[in-house]
Each structure stands twice: as structure tokens, then as C-alpha cells.
Scaffold this active site. Structure first.
Site, PDB file in Angstrom:
ATOM      1  N   LEU A 231       1.401   8.768 -11.754  1.00 25.96           N
ATOM      2  CA  LEU A 231       1.474   7.354 -11.371  1.00 25.96           C
ATOM      3  C   LEU A 231       1.405   6.412 -12.572  1.00 25.96           C
ATOM      4  CD1 LEU A 231      -0.590   7.302  -8.032  1.00 25.96           C
ATOM      5  CD2 LEU A 231       1.871   7.626  -8.355  1.00 25.96           C
TER       6      LEU A 231
ATOM      7  N   ASP B  66      -1.341  15.226 -14.214  1.00 25.29           N
ATOM      8  CA  ASP B  66      -0.595  14.945 -15.435  1.00 25.29           C
ATOM      9  C   ASP B  66       0.099  16.234 -15.883  1.00 25.29           C
ATOM     10  OD1 ASP B  66      -0.595  12.619 -17.645  1.00 25.29           O
ATOM     11  OD2 ASP B  66      -0.419  14.597 -18.592  1.00 25.29           O
TER      12      ASP B  66
ATOM     13  N   TYR C  17      14.099   8.815 -27.433  1.00 28.04           N
ATOM     14  CA  TYR C  17      14.236   9.130 -26.006  1.00 28.04           C
ATOM     15  C   TYR C  17      15.300  10.218 -25.812  1.00 28.04           C
ATOM     16  CZ  TYR C  17      16.143   8.918 -21.338  1.00 28.04           C
ATOM     17  OH  TYR C  17      16.635   9.284 -20.109  1.00 28.04           O
TER      18      TYR C  17
ATOM     19  N   HIS D 297      17.094  -3.068 -16.738  1.00 27.22           N
ATOM     20  CA  HIS D 297      18.433  -2.647 -16.311  1.00 27.22           C
ATOM     21  C   HIS D 297      19.271  -3.796 -15.754  1.00 27.22           C
ATOM     22  CE1 HIS D 297      16.286   1.290 -16.329  1.00 27.22           C
ATOM     23  NE2 HIS D 297      17.356   1.551 -17.060  1.00 27.22           N
TER      24      HIS D 297
ATOM     25  N   ARG E  12      22.831  -5.603 -28.188  1.00 26.30           N
ATOM     26  CA  ARG E  12      21.543  -4.910 -28.182  1.00 26.30           C
ATOM     27  C   ARG E  12      21.676  -3.688 -29.096  1.00 26.30           C
ATOM     28  NH1 ARG E  12      19.222  -2.794 -22.463  1.00 26.30           N
ATOM     29  NH2 ARG E  12      20.980  -1.367 -22.663  1.00 26.30           N
TER      30      ARG E  12
ATOM     31  N   GLY F 118      21.861  -0.264 -30.719  1.00 24.18           N
ATOM     32  CA  GLY F 118      22.036   1.090 -30.201  1.00 24.18           C
ATOM     33  C   GLY F 118      22.921   1.201 -28.973  1.00 24.18           C
TER      34      GLY F 118
HETATM   35  N1  UDP Z   1      22.874  -5.339 -20.299  1.00 19.56           N
HETATM   36  C1  UDP Z   1      23.041  -6.692 -20.565  1.00 19.56           C
HETATM   37  N2  UDP Z   1      21.982  -7.531 -20.294  1.00 19.56           N
HETATM   38  C2  UDP Z   1      20.806  -7.086 -19.781  1.00 19.56           C
HETATM   39  C3  UDP Z   1      20.653  -5.707 -19.512  1.00 19.56           C
HETATM   40  C4  UDP Z   1      21.715  -4.871 -19.790  1.00 19.56           C
HETATM   41  O1  UDP Z   1      24.078  -7.135 -21.032  1.00 19.56           O
HETATM   42  O2  UDP Z   1      19.886  -7.898 -19.564  1.00 19.56           O
HETATM   43  C5  UDP Z   1      23.998  -4.437 -20.611  1.00 19.56           C
HETATM   44  C6  UDP Z   1      23.646  -3.375 -21.639  1.00 19.56           C
HETATM   45  O3  UDP Z   1      23.917  -3.841 -22.936  1.00 19.56           O
HETATM   46  C7  UDP Z   1      24.565  -2.226 -21.218  1.00 19.56           C
HETATM   47  C8  UDP Z   1      24.700  -2.404 -19.708  1.00 19.56           C
HETATM   48  O4  UDP Z   1      24.312  -3.749 -19.423  1.00 19.56           O
HETATM   49  O5  UDP Z   1      25.835  -2.390 -21.788  1.00 19.56           O
HETATM   50  C9  UDP Z   1      23.802  -1.475 -18.924  1.00 19.56           C
HETATM   51  O6  UDP Z   1      22.510  -1.567 -19.458  1.00 19.56           O
HETATM   52  P1  UDP Z   1      21.244  -0.926 -18.767  1.00 19.56           P
HETATM   53  O7  UDP Z   1      20.036  -1.316 -19.564  1.00 19.56           O
HETATM   54  O8  UDP Z   1      21.248  -1.258 -17.313  1.00 19.56           O
HETATM   55  O9  UDP Z   1      21.501   0.635 -18.880  1.00 19.56           O
HETATM   56  P2  UDP Z   1      21.783   1.548 -20.190  1.00 19.56           P
HETATM   57  O10 UDP Z   1      23.280   1.582 -20.333  1.00 19.56           O
HETATM   58  O11 UDP Z   1      21.071   0.941 -21.331  1.00 19.56           O
HETATM   59  O12 UDP Z   1      21.230   2.877 -19.796  1.00 19.56           O
END
Ligand code: UDP
Length: 351
Positions: free
Chosen positions: A62, A79, A169, A217, A309, A311
Site C-alpha cells: 500500500l 512488503d 526505472y 500522466h 520533458r 528523456g
Molecule cells: N505529456 C504532456 N504533458 C503532460 C503530461 C504528459 O505533454 O502534462 C506528454 C508526454 O510528454 C508524452 C505523452 O504526453 O509525450 C504521454 O506522457 P505520459 O506521462 O502520460 O506517459 P509516458 O509516455 O511518459 O509513459
């Protein structure tokens, strides 16, 4: 043209046969241990397993999951580091197989706190595998990720692409995939690694959904922006994609859950260890997703375009043919609007 039609017809025929077989064969109830069953993908999988008549035991500490996601009487707050407790539980429940979700999932956080990610994700999995060996449980389905491919130069991505994670990750998942190879070789413990693309959507009845804290997300954030009027930031509008925003392969959480159930059956029927991508094979850009959210909610999504963002690869789309061919999987909710509609129903219920 003729060849591709022939291929499509063959695929339809194959799926019809699989469907017919699955409707004729009674489901053999299996005893499944699900780690991380109180989390997003885990809880949807538990729900589907129970619906399909399986006996499910959930292990979750949790730290990220929620008690309210697990049906009464099934949750064991353990755990993953507690090998002895896991061994006792698997022996007592006489488990046939394990589905292993429990892990930290935030890429950015893993760049700041790698030790936490390697301890929780790698050492935790190792403890679980050790317990499985001691309890005599021989099969595991593992939550892997498209992040094992790092920044691939082309898309769609095949399982044979180079493994080259670009953050702790992703690397933690690569390390567990490697461990699984050794446990197969030495202990005959078979595994399926499911490399997820973008898990999204929610239970169609809105009993479960995405509740990450903090939420990072795209879909839940876009829905929140509709509800609050506070704009979301699009991370980069200058990528070399048709509309300049990143492309991802969004896969409905229930379709993802179903892939786990098929993978368990495959292993229990003697299938050898393997790795599969889980995605729809269709890419959607951030702007396309925003349009889908606007269509579903009937409201504008307030947004600003910000810097990229760190990466984020421009495009991550799965080639999921292997999963379709070998496990007979096909997505039920591949349409973006359906995915968003289910997520919206859940978000509205949370208000
Ligand atoms: N994204 C965005 N703004 C946000 C969150 C996500 O533009 O506030 C974009 C992010 O750069 C990626 C896509 O949406 O291209 C999906 O991102 P998410 O974090 O949902 O999943 P990831 O692809 O990182 O697993």
C-alpha cells in the site's frame, strides 16, 4: 494489396478460431498471486481474473496502491522484501502462478533517487523470485515496459530491438528481465515479460481507475484541466512529428489486463519464457489526445505549449503482432475516444 487482404483475412480467421475455442473450453480456475494488486493496472487485472472465475490473492504494501481497489478478504499487506512471508503465503494458497506488478513507475523520480528504484524494483523482484522457488511456484508474468528500449531510432518497435534503457526505472525492468532468464535456466521457472506502452483508460463501469499521486500522466491531467480550468502544459511542440507533439501508443488498461491473463494461461499450458510488447500498434500525438478529450467531454482543454520533458522520445509505438499471433490477444478498446470516455467516467465519479 491482394497479399495484405489475404493476411487480414487469415488474422480474422485465426481470431475467430481462438474465440470459438475459448468460448467452448470452460475456464480452468487458477490460483494466482498478484503483487501490486492494489495499484492501477494490478487492480484492473484482479477484477478481470475474478470475473473469469480465478482465485486471486493480492500482495501489496500500500505504498502506492489503495485498499479500496481490492475486494474484501483478498489483500495481504506484505512488503516484497519479506521473502519468508511471501513463501508462507504462496505455500498456504498453493499458487499456480504469480503476476508481478508491484514497482515504482516514475521515470523522473528514478533519475533523482536511483537507489530507491533499484531496491524496490530489482531487490523486491529478487525476493519474490526466491520465495517462488522456495514455495515451488513455477510461472510468473512480469510487468515490463517499453522503457527497456530507451530512445529507439524507429517506430513501431519490435521485441528484437536493442535493449538500452536510458533511466534507472527502465534499467530496473531490464535487470529483472535478466534475472528471470537465470531463474528459468537454473530453476525452470518460466516467465512472460509484458512490455507495456501507455496504459490508459479505466474499468468501463468506473469501479476502478487511475489514481496516481502525484499524477503525471497525460489523460488524467487533461481531464483534470477540463474539470478545474487550470491549463496543462504540452511538453514540446517542436518534435519531428506531423503536429510537433510526441506520439504514444495508448493501450486500454483492461486490454492490458487481458494480456496478463492470456500470458498466465500460456505459461500454465507449457509455453516457454518469452517477451511481448503490449500496445495497439496505433500512435496518437499529444494534440490528438487533447482533441479526443474535448470530443468526449464536450469542453475545451486549456493548455500551454512548454519546453520538452527530459528523456521523452518523439514516438513510441508498439508492434504487437507477436502478442496477437502467439497469445491470440487483440484489443477490445483500441479507439482513443473509448479510452478517454472510460477515464472521464471515472474522473467524474471521483469529484
Ligand atoms: N505529456 C504532456 N504533458 C503532460 C503530461 C504528459 O505533454 O502534462 C506528454 C508526454 O510528454 C508524452 C505523452 O504526453 O509525450 C504521454 O506522457 P505520459 O506521462 O502520460 O506517459 P509516458 O509516455 O511518459 O509513459
Amino acid at each position: 494489396m491482394g497479399g495484405s487482404l489475404h493476411k487480414q483475412l487469415r488474422a480474422i480467421w485465426h481470431r475467430a478460431v481462438m474465440l470459438l475455442q475459448s468460448s467452448l473450453e470452460p475456464v480452468t480456475p487458477r490460483k494466482i498471486l498478484v503483487t501490486g494488486g492494489a495499484g492501477y493496472i494490478g487492480s484492473h487485472t484482479v477484477r478481470l481474473l475474478l470475473r473469469q472465475g480465478h482465485d486471486v490473492t493480492v500482495v501489496d504494501n500500500l505504498s502506492k496502491g489503495y485498499r479500496h481497489n481490492v475486494p474484501a478478504g483478498r489483500l495481504h499487506e506484505i512488503d516484497l522484501s519479506d521473502t519468508a512471508a511471501l513463501t508462507r503465503l504462496m505455500k498456504a494458497k498453493q499458487c499456480d502462478a504469480v503476476i508481478h506488478f508491484a514497482a515504482f513507475i516514475a521515470v523522473g523520480e528514478s533519475m533523482r533517487e536511483p537507489a530507491r528504484y533499484f531496491t524496490n524494483n530489482v531487490a523486491g523482484s529478487l525476493s519474490l523470485l526466491d520465495a517462488m522457488v522456495q514455495a515451488g511456484v513455477k510461472h510468473i508474468v512480469f510487468s515490463s515496459t517499453a522503457a527497456v528500449y530507451g530512445n529507439p531510432h524507429t517506430s513501431p518497435i519490435l521485441e528484437t530491438f536493442p535493449i538500452q534503457a536510458v533511466n534507472p526505472y527502465g534499467e530496473s525492468k531490464v535487470m529483472v528481465e535478466t534475472l528471470l532468464g537465470w531463474f528459468d535456466q537454473i530453476h525452470r521457472l518460466t516467465s512472460v515479460c509484458l512490455r507495456y506502452f501507455n496504459a490508459s483508460g479505466a474499468d468501463p463501469e468506473a469501479a476502478l481507475g487511475e489514481e496516481h499521486e502525484p499524477e503525471t500522466h497525460l489523460i488524467p491531467l487533461a481531464l483534470r484541466a477540463v474539470q478545474t480550468g487550470k491549463p496543462i502544459t504540452i511538453f514540446g511542440g517542436d518534435y519531428t512529428t506531423p503536429d510537433g507533439t510526441c506520439i504514444r501508443d495508448y493501450i486500454h488498461v483492461n486490454d492490458l489486463a487481458q494480456a496478463h491473463i492470456l500470458a498466465v494461461e500460456y505459461l500454465l499450458n507449457g509455453g516457454p519464457s518469452d517477451q511481448f510488447n503490449v500496445g495497439t500498434g496505433a500512435g496518437s500525438s499529444v494534440l490528438e489526445m487533447i482533441r479526443a478529450v474535448e470530443e468526449v467531454t464536450g469542453k475545451k482543454v486549456p493548455y500551454v505549449v512548454g519546453p520538452r520533458r527530459e528523456g521523452d522520445p518523439p514516438s513510441l509505438v508498439a508492434n504487437s503482432q507477436k502478442l496477437r499471433d502467439r497469445l491470440g490477444w487483440s484489443p477490445q478498446y483500441a479507439d482513443l475516444r473509448t479510452i478517454v470516455a472510460h477515464a472521464w467516467k471515472f474522473a467524474e465519479k471521483q469529484k
